[in-house]
Design an enzyme around this catalytic site. Structure first.
Site, PDB file in Angstrom:
ATOM      1  N   LEU A  65       0.836  -1.199   0.000  1.00 31.97           N
ATOM      2  CA  LEU A  65       0.000   0.000   0.000  1.00 31.97           C
ATOM      3  C   LEU A  65       0.873   1.252   0.000  1.00 31.97           C
ATOM      4  CD1 LEU A  65      -2.635  -1.093   2.675  1.00 31.97           C
ATOM      5  CD2 LEU A  65      -2.958  -1.049   0.193  1.00 31.97           C
ATOM      6  N   THR A  66       0.238   2.404  -0.222  1.00 32.95           N
ATOM      7  CA  THR A  66       0.964   3.653  -0.454  1.00 32.95           C
ATOM      8  C   THR A  66       1.739   4.139   0.769  1.00 32.95           C
ATOM      9  OG1 THR A  66      -0.579   4.335  -2.166  1.00 32.95           O
ATOM     10  CG2 THR A  66       0.676   6.077  -1.090  1.00 32.95           C
ATOM     11  N   PHE A  67       1.065   4.401   1.869  1.00 30.52           N
ATOM     12  CA  PHE A  67       1.747   5.002   3.010  1.00 30.52           C
ATOM     13  C   PHE A  67       2.781   4.065   3.632  1.00 30.52           C
ATOM     14  CE2 PHE A  67      -0.519   8.701   2.460  1.00 30.52           C
ATOM     15  CZ  PHE A  67      -0.359   9.614   3.500  1.00 30.52           C
TER      16      PHE A  67
END
Length: 397
Positions: A65-67
């Site tokens: 995922l991004t974060f």
């Protein structure tokens, strides 16, 4: 006292290291899958790789995922170690709020970030100057430190506008930047909306390449010879409403609190209902596997942190875990967050500049290994991390 004061000044001066030979620019193209380079629309990125270093593929950390992965890239720590264990997080020690991307107060709260030390914090602590254009985490005062310059996130800025803003910082005569970071989001948006194989996603990839070309031309016009590291946080897998797993039909009603759904689901059992929930989920299911957090496979390097939910269910790439018919009907386009070893999750990684050899191709690396490279290029000693510089040694001058 005068001698003591002089000694303290001398020690303080010694902590400010010599500036790196060239500025470092770290660029993230969110959601840029490794094989997007083969679509014939990325001449600037391919040329950059040819005159520098191309990594065959970069394996993100789980969850993809991004974060979590942006923080891994700049700390060298797995999410299980830096504490950003998802895009949505519950922390028993922070009971007043969940961490969510849409919650600005949560994103600014250093308590979510302080278990890792990103590159820019160490750089600033050693007298170097850093600037961040939207890198996740750069708006929080991590360890009490922020970049010298880090404007609030504004997703309305186009890739071209982001490049021009960063170049304008280089035009400030009173500033000498040592570390800059730049974040593009539009390829990820297109992948989510249309799927990784769509023409509109390919068009977004082409736009990202044009933005890189714009940046390279701007640096050349200014006579700036920089080390560039271009990465992505994860890839993208095509999904469909025909490939969904209705967890609300498998788990007893009222037995859980949902934290997150999609490629994986995180659940907190309701008090007194743990045994029933586990009996329902901890069995073989088509296209999905569930574990207690302590039983998550070691290869995922996930499940030891207090913020990881007690139960985790992971879908097969291309499948989605949902909790209602309404959610099932909304599944479309592309998603990420799957097993980080899945080919669809492989991410872009290119590096080029005066500190790097030309025409080097490297095999698959883990994204924790980017942090040691960044610290090497800044001439800073890396903090303890999960990453290694060894995979990069054939590429270093």
């Amino acid at each position: 006292m005068k001698k003591l004061f002089a000694l303290l000044l001398m020690l303080a001066a010694q902590t400010v290291l010599a500036r790196p030979a060239a500025p470092l620019i770290l660029i993230s193209i969110d959601g840029f899958r490794a094989d997007y380079l083969e679509r014939g629309v990325t001449p600037n990125l391919n040329a950059l790789a040819a005159r520098g270093v191309r990594v065959q593929a970069m394996r993100p950390s789980f969850p993809s995922l991004t974060f979590p992965n942006h923080y891994t890239l700049v700390t060298g720590l797995r999410p299980d170690h830096h504490g950003l264990v998802g895009n949505v997080i519950i922390d028993p020690a922070i009971p007043e709020r969940r961490f969510q991307l849409k919650d600005k107060l949560a994103v600014l709260d250093r308590r979510w970030w302080d278990q890792g030390v990103p590159v820019w914090v160490t750089a600033e602590q050693h007298g170097l100057r850093s600037a961040s254009l939207f890198w996740p985490g750069s708006e929080a005062d991590i360890q009490g430190v922020r970049p010298t310059l880090a404007p609030p996130f504004d997703d309305t800025l186009t890739p071209e506008q982001r490049v021009d803003l960063l170049l304008s910082w280089l035009d400030q005569p009173q500033q000498q930047w040592d570390f800059l970071s730049l974040y593009f989001s539009h390829v990820d948006h297109a992948g989510h909306d249309y799927g990784p194989d769509a023409e509109l996603t390919t068009a977004a990839v082409a736009q990202a390449d044009q933005a890189i070309g714009r940046l390279l031309a701007g640096l050349q016009q200014r006579g700036v010879e920089a080390n560039l590291v271009v990465v992505a946080d994860h890839g993208m897998a095509a999904v469909s409403p025909r490939r969904v797993i209705r967890l609300d039909r498998l788990a007893p009603k009222g037995s859980y609190e949902k934290v997150v759904d999609g490629p994986y689901a995180g659940l907190y059992p309701v008090a007194g209902r743990t045994a029933r929930l586990e009996a329902a989920l901890l069995r073989p299911w088509p296209h999905m596997q569930c574990w207690r957090k302590q039983d998550i496979p070691a290869r995922l390097a996930y499940g030891r942190h207090a913020r990881v939910p007690p139960l985790l269910c992971l879908a097969e790439p291309g499948w989605s875990i949902v909790f209602s018919a309404e959610q099932a009907a909304q599944v479309h386009g592309g998603r990420h967050g799957y097993d980080n070893a899945a080919p669809e999750m492989a991410a872009l990684c290119i590096a080029a500049g005066p500190a790097l050899r030309s025409g080097v191709q490297l095999p698959v690396i883990d994204n924790v290994d980017v942090y040691p490279l960044l610290m090497q290029l800044l001439a800073l000693a890396p903090l303890p991390s999960d990453g290694r510089l060894a995979p990069w040694r054939p590429a270093l001058r």
